[in-house]
Design a protein around this motif. Structure first.
Motif, PDB file in Angstrom:
ATOM      1  N   THR A 279      -5.877  -9.762  -4.724  1.00 31.44           N
ATOM      2  CA  THR A 279      -4.795 -10.325  -4.395  1.00 31.44           C
ATOM      3  C   THR A 279      -4.971 -11.809  -4.225  1.00 31.44           C
ATOM      4  OG1 THR A 279      -4.866 -10.060  -1.981  1.00 31.44           O
ATOM      5  CG2 THR A 279      -3.664  -8.297  -3.282  1.00 31.44           C
ATOM      6  N   PRO A 280      -3.989 -12.530  -4.307  1.00 27.81           N
ATOM      7  CA  PRO A 280      -3.775 -14.204  -4.270  1.00 27.81           C
ATOM      8  C   PRO A 280      -4.401 -14.701  -3.001  1.00 27.81           C
ATOM      9  CG  PRO A 280      -1.982 -13.452  -5.450  1.00 27.81           C
ATOM     10  CD  PRO A 280      -2.555 -12.302  -4.927  1.00 27.81           C
ATOM     11  N   ASP A 281      -4.293 -14.020  -1.852  1.00 32.36           N
ATOM     12  CA  ASP A 281      -4.784 -14.533  -0.622  1.00 32.36           C
ATOM     13  C   ASP A 281      -6.185 -14.255  -0.307  1.00 32.36           C
ATOM     14  OD1 ASP A 281      -4.333 -11.880  -0.141  1.00 32.36           O
ATOM     15  OD2 ASP A 281      -2.994 -11.881   1.509  1.00 32.36           O
ATOM     16  N   ASP A 282      -6.922 -13.484  -1.310  1.00 33.91           N
ATOM     17  CA  ASP A 282      -8.433 -13.112  -1.305  1.00 33.91           C
ATOM     18  C   ASP A 282      -8.659 -12.198   0.128  1.00 33.91           C
ATOM     19  OD1 ASP A 282     -10.815 -13.196  -2.284  1.00 33.91           O
ATOM     20  OD2 ASP A 282     -11.339 -14.961  -1.053  1.00 33.91           O
ATOM     21  N   ASN A 283      -7.517 -11.499   0.372  1.00 36.10           N
ATOM     22  CA  ASN A 283      -7.454 -10.475   1.467  1.00 36.10           C
ATOM     23  C   ASN A 283      -7.778  -9.100   0.963  1.00 36.10           C
ATOM     24  OD1 ASN A 283      -7.247  -9.823   4.370  1.00 36.10           O
ATOM     25  ND2 ASN A 283      -5.141  -9.086   3.808  1.00 36.10           N
ATOM     26  N   GLU A 284      -7.183  -8.844   0.002  1.00 36.78           N
ATOM     27  CA  GLU A 284      -7.495  -7.338  -0.727  1.00 36.78           C
ATOM     28  C   GLU A 284      -7.792  -6.985  -1.936  1.00 36.78           C
ATOM     29  OE1 GLU A 284      -3.912  -5.413   2.307  1.00 36.78           O
ATOM     30  OE2 GLU A 284      -3.345  -6.046   0.302  1.00 36.78           O
ATOM     31  N   ALA A 285      -8.326  -5.978  -2.412  1.00 36.77           N
ATOM     32  CA  ALA A 285      -8.462  -5.689  -3.559  1.00 36.77           C
ATOM     33  C   ALA A 285      -7.619  -4.344  -3.863  1.00 36.77           C
ATOM     34  CB  ALA A 285     -10.111  -5.068  -4.042  1.00 36.77           C
ATOM     35  N   TRP A 286      -6.933  -4.514  -5.043  1.00 36.19           N
ATOM     36  CA  TRP A 286      -6.062  -3.227  -5.389  1.00 36.19           C
ATOM     37  C   TRP A 286      -6.879  -2.606  -6.630  1.00 36.19           C
ATOM     38  CZ3 TRP A 286      -0.183  -4.580  -6.215  1.00 36.19           C
ATOM     39  CH2 TRP A 286       0.201  -5.281  -4.945  1.00 36.19           C
ATOM     40  N   ILE A 287      -7.002  -1.131  -6.344  1.00 34.18           N
ATOM     41  CA  ILE A 287      -7.607  -0.470  -7.368  1.00 34.18           C
ATOM     42  C   ILE A 287      -6.545   0.558  -7.868  1.00 34.18           C
ATOM     43  CG2 ILE A 287      -9.519   1.099  -7.777  1.00 34.18           C
ATOM     44  CD1 ILE A 287      -9.472  -0.437  -4.260  1.00 34.18           C
ATOM     45  N   THR A 288      -6.352   0.721  -9.474  1.00 32.71           N
ATOM     46  CA  THR A 288      -5.686   1.581 -10.080  1.00 32.71           C
ATOM     47  C   THR A 288      -6.450   2.912 -10.108  1.00 32.71           C
ATOM     48  OG1 THR A 288      -6.319   1.020 -12.055  1.00 32.71           O
ATOM     49  CG2 THR A 288      -4.371   0.000 -11.226  1.00 32.71           C
ATOM     50  N   LEU A 289      -5.277   4.100  -9.733  1.00 33.43           N
ATOM     51  CA  LEU A 289      -5.983   5.310  -9.885  1.00 33.43           C
ATOM     52  C   LEU A 289      -4.949   6.254 -10.932  1.00 33.43           C
ATOM     53  CD1 LEU A 289      -6.499   6.441  -6.483  1.00 33.43           C
ATOM     54  CD2 LEU A 289      -8.195   5.020  -7.943  1.00 33.43           C
ATOM     55  N   PRO A 290      -5.142   5.878 -12.200  1.00 36.07           N
ATOM     56  CA  PRO A 290      -4.239   6.231 -13.323  1.00 36.07           C
ATOM     57  C   PRO A 290      -3.802   7.785 -13.308  1.00 36.07           C
ATOM     58  CG  PRO A 290      -6.334   5.851 -14.132  1.00 36.07           C
ATOM     59  CD  PRO A 290      -6.431   5.490 -12.787  1.00 36.07           C
ATOM     60  N   LEU A 291      -4.729   8.773 -13.127  1.00 30.08           N
ATOM     61  CA  LEU A 291      -4.402  10.208 -13.089  1.00 30.08           C
ATOM     62  C   LEU A 291      -3.800  10.446 -11.704  1.00 30.08           C
ATOM     63  CD1 LEU A 291      -7.671  11.892 -14.483  1.00 30.08           C
ATOM     64  CD2 LEU A 291      -5.601  10.928 -15.800  1.00 30.08           C
ATOM     65  N   ASN A 292      -3.702   9.734 -10.613  1.00 31.26           N
ATOM     66  CA  ASN A 292      -2.934   9.896  -9.531  1.00 31.26           C
ATOM     67  C   ASN A 292      -1.845   9.162  -9.284  1.00 31.26           C
ATOM     68  OD1 ASN A 292      -6.071  10.180  -8.965  1.00 31.26           O
ATOM     69  ND2 ASN A 292      -5.412  11.614  -7.538  1.00 31.26           N
ATOM     70  N   GLY A 293      -1.415   8.351 -10.087  1.00 26.17           N
ATOM     71  CA  GLY A 293      -0.128   7.610  -9.983  1.00 26.17           C
ATOM     72  C   GLY A 293      -0.092   6.671  -8.695  1.00 26.17           C
ATOM     73  N   LYS A 294      -1.264   6.370  -8.613  1.00 25.59           N
ATOM     74  CA  LYS A 294      -1.221   5.410  -7.353  1.00 25.59           C
ATOM     75  C   LYS A 294      -2.239   4.010  -7.404  1.00 25.59           C
ATOM     76  CE  LYS A 294      -2.646   8.909  -4.733  1.00 25.59           C
ATOM     77  NZ  LYS A 294      -2.932   9.483  -3.692  1.00 25.59           N
ATOM     78  N   VAL A 295      -1.922   3.351  -6.522  1.00 25.01           N
ATOM     79  CA  VAL A 295      -2.933   2.131  -6.241  1.00 25.01           C
ATOM     80  C   VAL A 295      -3.462   2.188  -4.965  1.00 25.01           C
ATOM     81  CG1 VAL A 295      -3.048  -0.422  -6.141  1.00 25.01           C
ATOM     82  CG2 VAL A 295      -1.801   0.497  -8.028  1.00 25.01           C
ATOM     83  N   GLN A 296      -4.673   2.104  -4.644  1.00 28.86           N
ATOM     84  CA  GLN A 296      -5.282   1.906  -3.225  1.00 28.86           C
ATOM     85  C   GLN A 296      -5.609   0.501  -2.963  1.00 28.86           C
ATOM     86  OE1 GLN A 296      -8.116   5.702  -3.232  1.00 28.86           O
ATOM     87  NE2 GLN A 296      -6.768   5.696  -1.219  1.00 28.86           N
ATOM     88  N   ILE A 297      -5.574   0.285  -1.670  1.00 31.29           N
ATOM     89  CA  ILE A 297      -5.966  -1.053  -1.175  1.00 31.29           C
ATOM     90  C   ILE A 297      -6.944  -1.027  -0.408  1.00 31.29           C
ATOM     91  CG2 ILE A 297      -4.630  -2.881   0.230  1.00 31.29           C
ATOM     92  CD1 ILE A 297      -3.089  -1.863  -2.305  1.00 31.29           C
ATOM     93  N   TYR A 298      -7.936  -2.025  -0.904  1.00 30.99           N
ATOM     94  CA  TYR A 298      -9.193  -2.051  -0.131  1.00 30.99           C
ATOM     95  C   TYR A 298      -9.375  -3.727   0.667  1.00 30.99           C
ATOM     96  CZ  TYR A 298     -14.300  -2.926   0.737  1.00 30.99           C
ATOM     97  OH  TYR A 298     -15.646  -2.926   1.021  1.00 30.99           O
TER      98      TYR A 298
END
Length: 340
Positions: A279-298
C-alpha cells in the motif's frame, strides 16, 4: 491445463495463466462483487472504519482482465486476455474508454517511466506489443523467438525493457532500437517483476522453479538467486527496498530480507496466492487469493496477517502508480477494483 495457477498463463491454452480521485468513496456495486468501500479495519454498518490509504472505492465491469498498469495521472491499461487487446480506463472516471488490439493472449503490461509508451506481453503471439499511448495504437512488435512472453518491466530510465518468458530465458531489449541486447538464463517461467527504489536492482520471479532472481540493471547480470521453493508468483518491495514480498502459490507469503539474503518463516495464507502489492503508506502488503475470491492483508510492521477482503470473483494482479498514490486490482471473473 487451465489449472489452479494458470501461472504463466496460457501458451496454447496449456501452461498455467498470473489511486484514484480525491472524491469521496462511491457506493456503486460491480458484478459479483460487494458494494464499496470495503473496510480493512473492524467497524459497524453505521460507522465503518477505513484504512487511510488502502481502500477499495469502486468496481468496474471489465472483460477477462489479467494484468493492470497505472500511470500517476490516473490512466490505466489492463490486459483483456481472451479479447486479445488492452483496455483503457482511468482511476478518476473508472469507465472503459476504448481498447487497443494486440497480439494473442496479452498478459503482462507495463508503462514506460514517462508514460508515453506501454508494452504488452502477448504470449500467444510469441511477441511484445509496443503501444504509443498518445495515439492508443500498437506501433511495433518485438519478436521473442520461440519463447512466449509472460511479463514485462521497463527500467527506471526507460532505456531497457525486460521480458520474462515461459522458459528459462529473460530478454533485455533496447527500447530505442527494439533490438534484444542480452538474453539471460534464469529460473523457469518468469511471471512477475519489481524494481527496487534505488533503481539499481530488478527482481524477477520464476514460478516453475520456485525462485527469484536479483538482476543488476546497470550490468545486466544476475547477482543473486533466492531459492524459495513452492510456486513463486507476484512480487512487491517495501519503500526502503530492504524486504521483498513474494506471493507463493503453495499457500503462503515469502518475506526475504534483502540486506542479508535471509528468508524468514513462511507466512501462512488462506489459499493459493498470486498477486501482491504494498500500500502507498508502506504499511501493508495485499495478497490476492484467486481461488478463494479474497485479498489478505499482511502488516509489514507487525509482520502478521491482520485482515481479509472478501471480494468474490478471482482477484489476480495489483498495481499502484510509480508514486504509489493510486492503484487498481484485476478480478479475472470480470471486474477491476479501484484502490486508494
Amino acid at each position: 491445463m487451465r489449472s489452479l495457477i494458470r501461472g504463466g498463463v496460457l501458451v496454447c491454452l496449456g501452461a498455467a495463466l498470473t489511486g484514484c480521485s480525491d472524491a469521496g468513496p462511491s457506493t456503486v456495486a460491480g458484478p459479483e462483487s460487494p458494494a464499496v468501500p470495503i473496510n480493512l479495519a473492524p467497524g459497524n454498518g453505521c460507522n465503518p472504519v477505513t484504512h487511510p490509504s488502502g481502500t477499495i472505492i469502486e468496481t468496474m465491469s471489465a472483460p477477462s482482465p489479467w494484468a493492470v498498469a497505472v500511470r500517476d495521472d490516473g490512466l490505466a491499461y489492463f490486459s483483456d486476455l481472451f479479447g486479445h487487446r488492452v483496455g483503457i480506463t482511468n482511476t478518476f472516471t473508472r469507465t472503459i474508454s476504448g481498447f487497443i488490439p494486440t497480439g494473442v493472449f496479452p498478459t503482462g503490461i507495463a508503462f514506460s517511466p514517462d508514460g508515453l509508451r506501454a508494452y504488452s506481453a502477448d504470449q500467444g503471439s510469441l511477441s511484445v506489443s509496443v503501444i504509443d499511448v498518445s495515439s492508443a495504437q500498437v506501433i511495433a512488435t518485438i519478436p521473442a523467438g520461440f519463447s512466449a512472453p509472460f511479463s514485462v518491466q521497463v527500467s527506471p530510465d526507460g532505456s531497457q525493457l525486460y521480458v520474462g518468458n515461459n522458459d528459462n530465458t529473460l530478454l533485455i531489449v533496447d527500447t530505442g532500437t527494439l533490438q534484444i541486447l542480452k538474453t539471460l538464463s534464469v529460473g523457469f517461467a518468469t511471471n512477475a517483476f519489481v524494481v527496487d527504489p534505488s533503481g539499481r536492482m530488478l527482481y524477477a520471479s520464476h514460478f516453475v522453479s520456485g525462485s527469484v532472481s536479483e538482476i543488476d540493471i546497470f550490468t545486466g547480470d544476475v547477482v543473486r538467486t533466492f531459492q524459495l521453493g513452492g510456486t513463486t508468483q507476484g512480487l512487491a518491495l517495501n519503500r526502503k527496498g530492504t524486504h521483498l514480498y513474494v506471493a507463493n502459490q503453495d499457500g503462503y507469503l515469502n518475506d526475504v530480507d534483502l540486506t542479508t539474503g535471509a528468508t524468514g518463516a513462511n507466512i501462512p495464507l488462506d489459499g493459493v496466492a498470486f498477486g501482491v502489492g504494498v500500500t502507498p503508506d508502506d504499511n501493508e502488503a495485499w495478497i490476492t487469493l484467486p481461488l478463494n475470491g479474497k485479498v489478505q492483508i499482511y502488516n509489514l510492521t507487525q509482520r502478521r496477517i491482520t485482515g481479509t477482503l472478501e471480494l468474490g470473483g478471482e482477484p489476480r494482479r495489483i498495481a499502484f502508480s510509480r508514486q504509489g498514490k493510486i492503484g487498481a486490482l484485476t478480478d479475472f471473473a470480470g471486474s477491476i477494483f479501484f484502490v486508494r
